[in-house]
Design a protein around this motif. Structure first.
Motif, PDB file in Angstrom:
ATOM      1  N   SER A  36       0.837  -1.207   0.000  1.00  0.00           N
ATOM      2  CA  SER A  36       0.000   0.000   0.000  1.00  0.00           C
ATOM      3  C   SER A  36       0.866   1.250   0.000  1.00  0.00           C
ATOM      4  N   ILE A  79      -4.798   2.675   2.906  1.00  0.00           N
ATOM      5  CA  ILE A  79      -4.403   2.751   4.317  1.00  0.00           C
ATOM      6  C   ILE A  79      -3.113   1.970   4.524  1.00  0.00           C
ATOM      7  N   THR A  93      -4.693  -4.339   4.310  1.00  0.00           N
ATOM      8  CA  THR A  93      -5.512  -4.253   3.096  1.00  0.00           C
ATOM      9  C   THR A  93      -6.297  -5.545   2.926  1.00  0.00           C
ATOM     10  N   ASP A 123      -3.423  -2.529  -5.743  1.00  0.00           N
ATOM     11  CA  ASP A 123      -2.877  -2.939  -4.441  1.00  0.00           C
ATOM     12  C   ASP A 123      -3.790  -4.042  -3.905  1.00  0.00           C
TER      13      ASP A 123
HETATM   14 MG   LIG Z   1      -1.810  -2.889   2.296  1.00  0.00          MG
END
Ligand SMILES: [Mg+2]
Ligand SMILES: Nc1nc2c(ncn2[C@@H]2O[C@H](COP(=O)(O)OP(=O)(O)OP(=O)(O)O)[C@@H](O)[C@H]2O)c(=O)[nH]1
Length: 460
Positions: free
Chosen positions: A237, A250, A258, A277
């Motif tokens: 991320s 985040i 995630t 992501d």
């Molecule tokens: Mg992540």
């Protein structure tokens, strides 16, 4: 089924520039009455007495009330985009003025244009063929160098030219075989079956090449799907955010942050990449996280490119080797990206440098060495394929017609093989011709046209 001559008695009007405030706005009219209608509300020279391709200053008036000072450009039929009389009124770019002028023109006999109606008229009046008309839509929506190039190539007829050439050769054979049919019982053969088979095989190769280009075309239009995958906490991320230059995903030191995938586009060297992501790959008992992990696997399979990200502070060589072996099995091109080089274990770094010299070492957190990563990513999508000027199919409708063409060509080949009668052979050839013609618009139906032009915006 035909589109030879279309007389439109009504004159259409629409804003041709985007909605909202701008320095100027252009209102466009097309139709027989475009000049006469504009003249009724324009104070300045008599527009009906002016030459084509001239520009005139004056005012637009509603009775005594001046709505705006404008420039009016005239394009007299057939020397215009639609081949009809076209007037373009450049007003000041206020939506109030634009609305007033359009309403005034409608009160005076114009009709609001439907989406894509200008382009549709241009097509119906033979300005260009269907594939080119659709390219106008692509061109308007293209937002990168490569998608612009593909649309431009198609609009200028590259795509249609190729199809038309192939179709013409097949028409020749169709007519020869139909001529044989006319001779009925007599044993004549105008069309050599060997030559026909050679042509059909050639056509098949060309059609398959075009079909194959569709994946590439899609990539150009929608971005190269690039998945960032790796263990939880590797910094996936963080890397997405660093590439995007925004805090989109985040980031936390908790492994398994995630859960669902997060994606966004970036333009690298004129190519749009769609970075995705994903949830970190690990065995987990958490239900939601495990759904995320299985989605990651799906995304990896369908990706064009994978960034395999691993953490230099907590990964050992064996883990990396195992992951690489799995990725090689998957068959999707991937880049080995070693993250957190700011805190990385020096032994691991030097081992990797000798064992896998193509590893890219970055620090996502410090935004270090991201340029090298971008360069590698761009290298891997093999830009040459985009730039050779080869025809690339970007349109789902063309793809569909090409698939049908391929099937009917295969039918011809099979028919030749089993020596079916001439009438069936002629039928198969006619079917192939039909599908090829659908692409360039030599064969159209009203449904098809409506479907295509509906996707345009109003004013286009
Ligand atoms: Mg992540
Ligand atoms: N020192 C250092 N820390 C980093 C770097 N990149 C990311 N981190 C830290 O590593 C931790 C995990 O980062 P994330 O980006 O959330 O990791 P992730 O791979 O998305 O993790 P999951 O979503 O849980 O799979 C965070 O505390 C980051 O601040 C880096 O280059 N150097």
């Amino acid at each position: 089924m035909s589109f030879s001559l279309h007389e439109h008695s009504d004159t259409i009007v629409a804003l041709a520039t985007p909605q909202g405030v701008g320095a100027i706005a252009v209102i466009r009219l097309s139709g027989k009455e475009a000049l006469r209608l504009t003249n009724k509300v324009f104070k300045g020279k008599n527009l009906e007495k002016q030459d084509s391709h001239t520009i005139h200053f004056g005012t637009i008036r509603d009775g005594d009330k001046i709505i705006d000072e404008v420039l009016v450009s005239l394009f007299v039929a057939p020397k215009s985009f639609t081949k009809e009389n076209v007037v373009e009124i450049s007003t000041h770019g206020s939506s109030y003025i634009v609305n007033q002028v359009i309403k005034l023109l409608i009160r005076n006999g114009a009709r609001p244009a439907k989406p894509g109606e200008f382009t549709q008229r241009a097509f119906l009046n033979g300005q260009f063929d269907l594939a080119q008309a659709e390219a106008v839509a692509d061109l308007i929506h293209s937002d990168s160098e490569t998608s612009h190039q593909a649309a431009m190539h198609q609009m200028r007829g590259g795509f249609s030219g190729e199809i038309q050439k192939l179709r013409a050769e097949l028409i020749h054979f169709a007519s020869m075989i139909e001529l044989e049919l006319d001779f009925g019982e007599e044993d004549v053969e105008f069309a050599s079956r060997d030559d026909l088979r050679i042509l059909v095989e050639k056509l098949l190769r060309a059609v398959e090449l075009l079909i194959g280009s569709f994946d590439l075309g899609n990539v150009i239009k929608n971005g190269v799907p690039t998945v960032i995958a790796g263990k939880p906490n590797a910094g996936k991320s963080t890397l997405l955010n660093a590439l995007l230059n925004e805090e989109k995903a985040i980031v936390s030191e908790i492994a398994g942050t995630t859960r669902d995938f997060i994606e966004d586009e970036i333009n690298i060297g004129g190519v749009i990449f769609r970075f995705i992501d994903t949830a970190g790959l690990r065995e987990t008992t958490d239900i939601i996280e495990s759904i995320g992990v299985s989605r990651t696997h799906e995304k990896m399979k369908s990706a064009s490119l994978i960034l395999y990200l691993f953490d230099l502070t907590d990964t050992d060589l064996l883990e990396i080797e195992t992951d690489i072996a799995k990725l090689e099995d998957l068959g999707v091109p991937f880049v080995k990206v070693a993250n957190k080089m700011d805190k990385g274990n020096p032994n691991l770094i030097s081992t990797l440098k000798t064992k896998y010299p193509d590893t890219i070492f970055i620090s996502a957190g410090q935004k270090e060495n991201l340029e090298a990563l971008k360069d590698r990513v761009l290298e891997l999508v093999n830009l040459d394929k985009f730039r050779t000027g080869n025809t690339i199919v970007t349109n789902i409708r063309h793809y569909d017609s090409l698939m049908k063409t391929r099937d009917s060509l295969l039918d011809i080949l099979q028919g030749l093989e089993i020596q079916i009668t001439n009438d069936f052979l002629a039928m198969d050839i006619r079917r192939s011709l039909h599908f090829l013609g659908e692409i360039t618009g030599e064969i159209t139906t009203d449904d098809l046209l409506e479907n295509i032009f509906r996707k345009f915006c109003i004013g286009k």
